[in-house]
Design a protein around this motif. Structure first.
Motif, mmCIF file in Angstrom:
data_model
loop_
_atom_site.group_PDB
_atom_site.id
_atom_site.type_symbol
_atom_site.label_atom_id
_atom_site.label_comp_id
_atom_site.label_asym_id
_atom_site.label_seq_id
_atom_site.Cartn_x
_atom_site.Cartn_y
_atom_site.Cartn_z
ATOM 1 N N SER A 151 62.289 -10.595 -5.010
ATOM 2 C CA SER A 151 61.215 -10.792 -4.038
ATOM 3 C C SER A 151 61.828 -11.178 -2.694
ATOM 4 C CB SER A 151 60.255 -11.889 -4.512
ATOM 5 O OG SER A 151 60.918 -13.141 -4.596
ATOM 6 N N ALA A 152 61.204 -10.716 -1.612
ATOM 7 C CA ALA A 152 61.731 -10.977 -0.267
ATOM 8 C C ALA A 152 63.223 -10.664 -0.218
ATOM 9 C CB ALA A 152 61.467 -12.425 0.148
ATOM 10 N N ASN A 153 63.565 -9.499 -0.742
ATOM 11 C CA ASN A 153 64.975 -9.112 -0.851
ATOM 12 C C ASN A 153 65.119 -7.689 -0.311
ATOM 13 O OD1 ASN A 153 67.652 -8.748 -1.593
ATOM 14 N ND2 ASN A 153 67.408 -9.805 -3.550
ATOM 15 N N THR A 154 65.164 -7.583 1.009
ATOM 16 C CA THR A 154 65.225 -6.285 1.686
ATOM 17 C C THR A 154 66.476 -6.213 2.559
ATOM 18 O OG1 THR A 154 63.994 -7.057 3.629
ATOM 19 C CG2 THR A 154 62.694 -6.196 1.771
ATOM 20 N N THR A 155 66.822 -5.014 2.962
ATOM 21 C CA THR A 155 68.008 -4.858 3.808
ATOM 22 C C THR A 155 67.906 -5.653 5.106
ATOM 23 O OG1 THR A 155 68.430 -2.669 2.853
ATOM 24 C CG2 THR A 155 69.508 -3.178 4.950
#
Length: 215
Positions: free
Chosen positions: A129-133
């Protein structure tokens, strides 16, 4: 390769992607792949260099970032005044290991190893979760200010997925690094994902039994 402005980073990305396109032209058939792989293995066996000695840990800890994540980092080196390189691991999800620091000469470099969000010793482990580039890029900037006094990284080293993250970081913050080294370049394009994971891809052709166990 050095980057001092956005134009330079854009050119660097185009060169990297062009290299991928050229490389893909040489893996069109399974027999040719096998021949090329054998030649590469033979060439690698002709001359082997050992890794550098493992430097001591100068600093380590957890850096709170956004959305409840804490990223684990450690800085290795012999002296605190040496230029600092940033090592970006692959995966995504692999995490860093002490041996990664041994690619850099401890007489000349400090190396910052960081487990990206959800990876390795970062907390919470395995959290996507909340783990984007873009958030990973923000984390690297936060780490730069925390461990390098806000100075530009002397070099950012990225492999596999780490090469993608290194390019994304350099595009977003070209003044935050002085040089970039990419290995095992993978830009996470559709054809690269298919090469890695599809039944008709290159990985399945090179190591069919291992691929079947994986699938």
């Amino acid at each position: 390769l050095t980057s001092s402005d956005s134009a330079g980073v854009d050119m660097m990305m185009r060169v990297a992607l062009a290299s991928l396109s050229v490389a893909s032209a040489f893996v069109t058939t399974a027999p040719r792949r096998e021949v090329l792989m054998a030649k590469r293995v033979d060439a690698a066996g002709e001359e082997k260099r050992s890794l550098h000695p493992l430097a001591d840990v100068l600093e380590k800890g957890y850096l709170p970032v956004s959305d409840g994540h804490e990223i684990f980092y450690e800085v290795r080196g012999r002296r605190p005044d040496l230029p600092m390189a940033l090592w970006l691991h692959g995966g995504p999800g692999a995490g860093c290991f002490p041996n990664h620091a041994r690619f850099c000469d401890p007489k000349k470099w400090r190396v910052a190893l960081v487990d990206q969000r959800g990876c390795g010793r970062s907390r919470p482990t395995g959290d996507v979760s909340a783990n984007t580039t873009p958030l990973l890029v923000d984390d690297l900037e936060a780490l730069r200010h925390a461990v390098n006094d806000g100075e530009p990284w002397a070099c950012v080293v990225g492999g596999s997925w780490g090469s993608t993250l290194a390019l994304a970081y350099a595009q977003a913050h070209p003044s935050s690094l002085r040089a970039i080294v990419l290995r095992g370049v993978c830009a996470m394009r559709t054809r690269e994902i298919r090469w890695l994971f599809s039944p008709s891809g290159g990985a399945a052709a090179i190591a069919p039994h291992a691929w079947k166990r994986f699938a």
